[in-house]
Write a protein that holds these residues in place. Structure first.
Motif, mmCIF file in Angstrom:
data_model
loop_
_atom_site.group_PDB
_atom_site.id
_atom_site.type_symbol
_atom_site.label_atom_id
_atom_site.label_comp_id
_atom_site.label_asym_id
_atom_site.label_seq_id
_atom_site.Cartn_x
_atom_site.Cartn_y
_atom_site.Cartn_z
ATOM 1 N N HIS A 81 -43.613 55.355 57.853
ATOM 2 C CA HIS A 81 -43.875 53.980 57.487
ATOM 3 C C HIS A 81 -42.647 53.348 56.826
ATOM 4 O O HIS A 81 -42.362 52.155 57.030
ATOM 5 N N GLN A 82 -41.911 54.172 56.067
ATOM 6 C CA GLN A 82 -40.702 53.675 55.406
ATOM 7 C C GLN A 82 -39.635 53.314 56.437
ATOM 8 O O GLN A 82 -38.947 52.288 56.300
ATOM 9 N N ALA B 120 -40.633 50.135 58.062
ATOM 10 C CA ALA B 120 -40.430 49.030 57.127
ATOM 11 C C ALA B 120 -38.962 48.632 57.075
ATOM 12 O O ALA B 120 -38.625 47.439 57.030
ATOM 13 N N ARG C 152 -42.704 48.973 52.489
ATOM 14 C CA ARG C 152 -43.471 50.060 53.096
ATOM 15 C C ARG C 152 -44.972 49.828 52.934
ATOM 16 O O ARG C 152 -45.754 50.097 53.849
ATOM 17 N N SER D 100 -47.694 49.789 55.914
ATOM 18 C CA SER D 100 -48.813 50.731 55.890
ATOM 19 C C SER D 100 -50.145 50.001 55.996
ATOM 20 O O SER D 100 -51.063 50.454 56.688
#
Length: 221
Positions: free
Chosen positions: A172-173, A176, A183, A187
């Motif tokens: 997710h990071q 992002a 993030r 998410s």
């Protein structure tokens, strides 16, 4: 015969067909008005004293942000009533936004007194008011979701599709960072995609389950 009966038959046939005496009285009391293009029908803080049923033209309900940006809430079109007007009449509140005519508008104007009297005595009118209110409110919420969330969701869908595989090997990071977002925000949207059945989330992976749905989202303007 009831005045303007042909207009009721054309735009609100359910009213014309209703045998309820309270509804007939409401129709008889309604004033037919013509509103020029660009007329401000209501604005923040204005007291709501009438219920409008639109016959021709459109009314744009919008919010004005402090930076001058306009946010369109919805359009009232022929056969519709205004959700803000209904809300203000039911809650005896002032308008929180403004409404402006787009093009020449023709409408039936019903006084607040006639509105409440018919609401008290007619099951048909209560159903019409609340059914219309519910449908319009759903549209407003849908539009606000688009305004607030569609940008990041469309870019996220496009990024997932661009990976070229049904299993996207990215955290997710990492997603992002590609999107220039936080993030937590990525998410949140991924979890929404999962709740829709579009993706399946794993540890460091996103599995695409419904590619056509993501494609439709990514191609939205």
């Amino acid at each position: 015969m009831l005045k303007n009966y042909h207009l009721w038959q054309t735009y609100f046939p359910q009213f014309a067909a209703c045998p309820d005496k309270s509804v007939k009285s409401l129709m008889e009391s309604a004033m037919l008005v013509d509103i020029p293009d660009g007329e401000k029908l209501f604005y923040p803080g204005k007291h709501c004293s009438n219920y409008l049923l639109l016959l021709e033209g459109a009314v744009k309900a919008q919010l004005l942000a402090e930076n001058g940006r306009e946010i369109v809430l919805y359009y009232v079109r022929p056969g519709d009533s205004c959700v803000l007007t209904t809300s203000c009449l039911l809650g005896e509140d002032n308008y929180p936004a403004e409404g402006v005519s787009e093009g020449p508008v023709k409408a039936f104007v019903i006084s607040a007194q006639a509105f409440h009297r018919c609401l008290d005595h007619s099951a048909f009118f209560r159903e019409f008011v609340f059914r219309n209110f519910s449908a319009r409110l759903s549209n407003v919420i849908g539009r606000m979701e688009t305004v607030l969330f569609a940008g990041i969701e469309q870019r996220l869908a496009d990024t997932l599709l661009a990976a070229g595989s049904e299993i996207v090997q990215k955290t997710h990071q990492e997603l992002a960072a590609e999107l220039g977002s936080a993030r937590e925000e990525v998410s949140r949207h991924l979890k929404r995609f999962e709740s829709y059945g579009w993706v399946k989330l794993g540890r460091g992976t996103v599995e695409i389950v419904d590619r056509p749905a993501l494609s439709r989202l990514a191609k939205q303007p």
